[in-house]
Write a protein that holds these residues in place. Structure first.
Motif, PDB file in Angstrom:
ATOM      1  N   SER A 298      27.548  27.848  52.509  1.00  0.00           N
ATOM      2  CA  SER A 298      28.849  28.428  52.164  1.00  0.00           C
ATOM      3  C   SER A 298      29.987  27.515  52.606  1.00  0.00           C
ATOM      4  CB  SER A 298      29.007  29.810  52.814  1.00  0.00           C
ATOM      5  OG  SER A 298      28.871  29.720  54.216  1.00  0.00           O
ATOM      6  N   VAL A 300      32.267  24.318  52.776  1.00  0.00           N
ATOM      7  CA  VAL A 300      32.635  23.225  51.879  1.00  0.00           C
ATOM      8  C   VAL A 300      32.297  21.881  52.542  1.00  0.00           C
ATOM      9  CG1 VAL A 300      34.555  22.050  50.738  1.00  0.00           C
ATOM     10  CG2 VAL A 300      34.439  24.556  50.727  1.00  0.00           C
ATOM     11  N   ARG A 323      28.296  22.137  48.485  1.00  0.00           N
ATOM     12  CA  ARG A 323      29.672  22.529  48.160  1.00  0.00           C
ATOM     13  C   ARG A 323      30.597  21.308  48.156  1.00  0.00           C
ATOM     14  NH1 ARG A 323      32.648  27.711  49.755  1.00  0.00           N
ATOM     15  NH2 ARG A 323      33.340  27.365  47.613  1.00  0.00           N
ATOM     16  N   ILE A 369      32.930  30.484  42.651  1.00  0.00           N
ATOM     17  CA  ILE A 369      33.508  31.357  43.682  1.00  0.00           C
ATOM     18  C   ILE A 369      32.523  31.625  44.825  1.00  0.00           C
ATOM     19  CG2 ILE A 369      35.209  32.403  42.150  1.00  0.00           C
ATOM     20  CD1 ILE A 369      33.323  34.837  41.901  1.00  0.00           C
ATOM     21  N   ASN A 370      31.417  30.851  44.854  1.00  0.00           N
ATOM     22  CA  ASN A 370      30.499  30.911  45.995  1.00  0.00           C
ATOM     23  C   ASN A 370      29.917  32.317  46.183  1.00  0.00           C
ATOM     24  OD1 ASN A 370      29.215  29.550  48.162  1.00  0.00           O
ATOM     25  ND2 ASN A 370      30.616  30.491  49.620  1.00  0.00           N
ATOM     26  N   ASP A 454      37.573  32.387  48.443  1.00  0.00           N
ATOM     27  CA  ASP A 454      37.139  31.628  47.267  1.00  0.00           C
ATOM     28  C   ASP A 454      37.641  32.253  45.969  1.00  0.00           C
ATOM     29  OD1 ASP A 454      35.590  29.307  48.115  1.00  0.00           O
ATOM     30  OD2 ASP A 454      34.225  30.750  49.001  1.00  0.00           O
ATOM     31  N   ARG A 457      40.799  30.670  44.395  1.00  0.00           N
ATOM     32  CA  ARG A 457      40.660  29.518  43.513  1.00  0.00           C
ATOM     33  C   ARG A 457      40.524  29.969  42.067  1.00  0.00           C
ATOM     34  NH1 ARG A 457      35.919  27.013  44.421  1.00  0.00           N
ATOM     35  NH2 ARG A 457      36.679  25.055  43.547  1.00  0.00           N
TER      36      ARG A 457
END
Length: 703
Positions: A298, A300, A323, A369-370, A454, A457
């Motif tokens: 998760s 980045v 990521r 969006i993870n 997330d 974004r």
């Protein structure tokens, strides 16, 4: 056009004998569509979309060198017989025609070979494991999810076969034969998987490898099998294929897992054996406890630091995964930390990402969006789908077909369902007007950014798309039959979202009880004193007038220092909203009690994210109670029972996060007035962002 540029990502690259057009790699993401090991057109279409989208190198999902032996799925491509070459050749030809290069990932899944378990075959391992996993996270998986997971192994228990010297020789020879087939298919590279609990990865780490022969003990010995495979493959196809080796820079969650120092040493040995590049990943050793540590983190840029350290000790290119968002990748490349960036979920969400970066259209990149919905399907041996890209796995629907006749469509609601509808309809040639009663775009998604950054974004992307496509938007505009009639639409799409009523048990109407709708009204500055209390409603109005509450990032950061509510909060309802809200409040110093009337928490979050959210909530001090029955709410507490026992918790505020219901009364009124109407998103069925976007596509691609 965006002012961001990505010169290092867009620069040509080289791995061994293979030249790539840029430094963007699609890493292995299993699609589970190739029945009985044969590559199907659906899989080819999937990879071609990413190749045509500009990725410099396409790596297939895991392919079984001894298929069906050592395979994780009967839908996994096979490399064990010449009959698999035509499918691989068709894939290679299609990738080349699209302007990219093809790397085939090769593996034997060893102790996690589900096909072996399902067929009563002992799985290969260096030795029988002397540990078991903590499976408590499965308490938050539904009976249907448990059934589907069990079906992948036919509900059978795994038995283990400790590899003999004959087995080791067979494995090395089989791998070399598989590489020969990859070369005959005209691929450009082969990736040898030495991570994620597969056979070479478990030989490499000392937690799994307890052997006392030349394949166990020291790191050199534990790396020996991988090195012999690499050497055999190099000798067989090194003049035709580049050889990539995938290794964990680190393993997480269990003592004795591979360390960075060991990975550095192993990578140097792999280079000596013939590797042309090292692909640095990570592995959370218990998929039911720390899956989001790896292989799909998760965080980045999760493995950049490890990749950078490994790069200092080898002379071959380093690929980093985990990521690798474009901005992070560009920075790491510019700093010389890595040589290539592997973007998995990003390229599932938007296959055109590389082309958009090249063309200066960064703002048009649809973000991942993870949410883990894609990878969760692998637990079920099923095909991944994407919350934000309905075309994943069905690339034949693209490009969008122009509308046969242009219509004026009014979209009611500026949440994800409404905004996606406006975007798709406009791309197809319709004229769209979006109306919403609030003062901002995003609907409930805007509020979800508080607990799930997330999602912000995605909201930024929607805003950029609305601006790019010049879609008419009317905010602060309540939708009625009269206001819609004045717009003279040919069709109306109702995307007004769900309703969140107050609870119907005793005390549910007290002023200290909030729902999602009243909290939303408070943030918008439209809540009355009766709904939110005098102080909160006044603060909401001040925030609205000043504009500060329009910035999700500002609200997230500011509330860490000041939050206008008492210390004791009870959240009733442990689904997605309630669970994430409980963690959000606990992070901000509140004493949070989470009450759930059912067993499973976090629904409908994808399992890996759900398990992580429960673990993180507990780590932040949330007191979780399952299978409760609420007795009543008082001005200062909440009372409930669990079985025959009664409990209570202090509560200066109660948030009712249950009872979310689909409702679209406006649609009924419009139909009665002879309008053509569709209902989408949570107004039709509550399924949050995934449901909003997918239901939108069902309507807007056919209109």
């Amino acid at each position: 056009m965006s002012t961001k540029t990505f010169p290092h990502l867009m620069a040509p690259g080289r791995i061994g004998r293979m030249q790539t057009s840029n430094r963007i790699v699609l890493p292995a993401m299993d699609m589970n569509v190739s029945e009985h090991g044969e590559i199907e057109q659906t899989e080819i279409d999937h990879y071609v979309a990413r190749a045509a989208g500009g990725a410099g190198l396409i790596i297939t999902g895991a392919c079984a060198i001894a298929f069906p032996y050592g395979a994780a799925s009967m839908k996994e491509p096979g490399l064990s017989e010449d009959k698999f070459i035509p499918g691989l050749k068709a894939l290679a030809d299609a990738i080349h025609a699209a302007g990219s290069k093809l790397c085939v990932q090769s593996t034997h899944h060893g102790k996690v070979a589900r096909v072996d378990t399902a067929n009563d075959r002992a799985v290969l391992a260096p030795n029988k494991p002397d540990y078991s996993y903590n499976m408590s996270a499965l308490a938050d998986s539904t009976p249907d999810e448990l059934r589907r997971m069990g079906a992948a192994t036919a509900g059978k228990q795994t038995s283990y076969h400790e590899m003999t010297s004959e087995d080791i020789t067979w494995l090395i020879d089989t791998w070399a034969d598989a590489a020969e087939r990859v070369a005959k298919a005209d691929a450009d590279a082969i990736e040898i998987h030495v991570a994620h609990g597969y056979i070479l990865g478990v030989f490499l780490n000392q937690r799994d490898n307890k052997r006392t022969d030349e394949y166990g003990g020291t790191l050199v010995n534990r790396a020996r099998l991988a090195c012999e495979v690499i050497s055999a493959v190099k000798q067989r196809v090194g003049d035709r294929l580049a050889i990539l080796v995938r290794v964990s820079g680190e393993e997480y969650g269990q003592e004795g897992g591979l360390t960075l120092a060991e990975s550095i040493e192993a990578s140097a040995l792999f280079e000596q054996a013939g590797a042309d590049a090292i692909h640095v990943t990570g592995w959370g050793r218990n998929p039911f406890d720390n899956f989001t540590d790896g292989p799909l983190p998760s965080k980045v840029g999760a493995y950049i630091a490890n990749a950078a350290e490994i790069k200092k000790h080898v002379s071959i290119p380093i690929i980093a995964v985990g990521r690798m968002l474009p901005e992070v990748s560009e920075k790491a490349l510019a700093a010389g930390q890595i040589d290539f960036a592997a973007m998995g979920r990003q390229l599932l969400a938007d296959p055109e990402l590389p082309n958009k970066l090249r063309d200066g259209k960064f703002d048009q990149v649809r973000p991942c969006i993870n949410c883990y919905l894609c990878v969760a399907e692998n637990f079920f041996d099923d095909t991944p789908f994407c919350a934000v890209n309905p075309a994943l796995g069905n690339e034949a629907v693209l490009p969008l077909k122009p509308a046969s006749a242009s219509k004026h469509v009014v979209v009611v609601g500026a949440g994800p369902a409404g905004l996606e509808s406006a975007r798709v309809l406009t791309e197809r040639g319709h004229r769209v007007t979006v109306i919403d009663k609030s003062d901002r775009l995003g609907g409930t998604m805007w509020f979800s950014t508080m607990t799930t950054p997330d999602n912000e974004r995605l909201l930024r992307w929607f805003k950029a798309e609305i601006k790019r496509l010049r879609i008419a938007v009317k905010l602060n505009t309540p939708a009625t039959v009269e206001t819609i009639r004045a717009l003279r639409p040919d069709h109306v799409i109702v995307a007004t979202g769900a309703i969140r009523p107050k609870p119907d048990f005793p005390g549910g109407d007290l002023p200290n009880v909030q729902t999602g709708d009243t909290l939303r009204a408070m943030m918008l500055g439209t809540a009355t004193a009766d709904e939110a209390g005098l102080v909160l409603s006044t603060l909401g109005k001040v925030g609205r007038l000043s504009g500060v509450t329009k910035s999700p990032e500002f609200v997230r950061q500011f509330t860490k220092f000041w939050l206008p509510m008492g210390k004791d909060v009870v959240v009733i309802g442990g689904s997605l909203v309630g669970l994430e809200l409980a963690e959000f409040l606990a992070e901000r110093g509140r004493q949070v009690t989470l009450l759930n009337e059912k067993q499973q928490l976090g629904l409908p979050l994808a399992m890996p994210r759900r398990w992580t959210a429960v673990k993180d909530s507990l780590a932040h001090g949330v007191k979780i109670h399952r299978n409760v029955s609420i007795t009543r709410i008082t001005p200062k507490s909440v009372e409930w029972t669990e079985g025959e026992q009664s409990f209570s918790a202090p509560a200066s505020m109660v948030v009712y996060a249950d009872g979310t219901t689909a409702a679209a009364p406006l649609a009924d009124e419009l139909r009665a007035a002879d309008f053509s109407v569709d209902v989408i998103g949570d107004a039709g069925e509550v399924n949050y962002i995934h449901g909003a976007i997918h239901s939108s596509w069902k309507v807007t691609t056919a209109l």
